[in-house]
Design an enzyme around this catalytic site. Structure first.
Site, PDB file in Angstrom:
ATOM      1  N   SER A 180       1.120  -0.760  -0.021  1.00  0.00           N
ATOM      2  CA  SER A 180      -0.183   0.039  -0.231  1.00  0.00           C
ATOM      3  C   SER A 180       0.952   1.343   0.254  1.00  0.00           C
ATOM      4  CB  SER A 180      -0.776   0.083   0.846  1.00  0.00           C
ATOM      5  OG  SER A 180      -1.572   1.258   1.609  1.00  0.00           O
ATOM      6  N   TYR A 193      -2.179  -1.416  10.176  1.00  0.00           N
ATOM      7  CA  TYR A 193      -2.475  -1.641   8.922  1.00  0.00           C
ATOM      8  C   TYR A 193      -1.134  -1.210   8.459  1.00  0.00           C
ATOM      9  CZ  TYR A 193      -4.150  -1.622   4.240  1.00  0.00           C
ATOM     10  OH  TYR A 193      -4.224  -0.911   2.927  1.00  0.00           O
TER      11      TYR A 193
END
Length: 289
Positions: A180, A193
């Protein structure tokens, strides 16, 4: 799995925040449809795509199918979305199976891989895409269960799947992991995350070094803000959804079918001289990658 392993496995947080969410309930619907005709770049291949019931995973499954691959759709519990993805793959003329289960459980990973091999006879491509995220403004609000669950879903599952698939991967096989933009930029509201995404990038580079000598390439894709069920179902607070993606240089969120071609490139022979690399479909955000 031993009793100790069972105690260490945290159940999915579905009842806490309705994760990971149903694409069938999302408005507007994400764009998953491939934009171009296929050219048989994956003809005869078998691809395992996790989180393929919706979002980026669905777009990857659709594009891979258009390019000739048979698809194993691994997902948690969104049976309606998975059935839709299965019909999309079959509509492209490819075979598909849908396998539900919690990939944070190593036994589920082992059983899922065995089902794929039993059905298709081999595995050529493994796309580790499934994941979850939970926003927290204060690091003290991250519970022990949430921390363990996020790491379990996002990075432990990749280890388990690679371990299970490794005997079936051969020269020419490809592994593609979803990391990400938060790994590179950080995220003040997604501490756990973004930490898992950092681990995924390191895993990608290290696994590449481990497998490249056997002719197995390992790469990753680091999407920016992409419109998928992950965002309204826990990834973003409701009050922030209206501005989702507007901070990118392109001023908008991306769509799953704008990300899927990066996975295709890394899965096919077009990228035969690439391993240990990360592609960045992120709306123009400059990162050091």
């Amino acid at each position: 799995m031993t009793q100790a392993d069972e105690a260490d496995t945290v159940e999915p947080m579905i009842h806490e925040d309705d994760l990971p969410g149903h694409e069938s309930r999302l408005e507007p619907k994400p764009d998953w449809e491939p934009r171009y005709k296929g050219s048989d770049r994956l003809k005869g291949k078998v691809a395992v795509v996790t989180g393929a019931d919706s979002g980026i995973g669905r777009a990857v499954a659709a594009l891979f199918a258009r390019e000739g691959a048979d698809i194993a759709i691994l997902y948690l519990c969104e049976h309606d979305d998975a059935a839709k993805t299965k019909s999309i793959v079959e509509g492209e003329g490819s075979r598909a199976i849908a396998i539900p289960g919690d990939l944070g459980d190593p036994q589920v990973c082992e059983q899922s891989i065995q089902k794929v091999v039993d059905e298709f006879g081999k595995i050529d491509i493994l796309v580790n895409n499934a994941g979850e995220q939970h926003p927290d403004k204060d690091v003290r609000d991250i519970t022990d269960d949430q921390l363990r669950r996020t790491f379990q879903s996002n990075i432990f599952s990749m280890f388990y799947l690679v371990q299970s698939a490794r005997p079936h991967l051969k020269k020419g096989s490809a592994i593609i992991n979803t990391t990400s933009v938060t790994m590179y930029q950080g995220s003040k509201a997604l501490l756990d995350y973004s930490s898992t995404k950092g681990a995924i990038t390191a895993f990608t580079r290290s696994l590449s070094e481990n497998l490249v000598g056997d002719g197995i390439r390992v790469n990753a894709v680091a999407p920016g803000p992409i419109w998928t069920p992950l965002n309204p179902s826990g990834g973003k607070p409701p009050e922030e959804l209206k501005d989702f993606g507007k901070s990118t240089p392109m001023g908008r969120p991306g769509q799953p079918n704008e990300v899927a071609p990066s996975f295709l490139f890394l899965a096919c022979e077009d990228s035969s001289y690439m391993s240990g690399q990360v592609l960045h479909p992120n709306g123009g955000i400059i990162v050091n990658g």
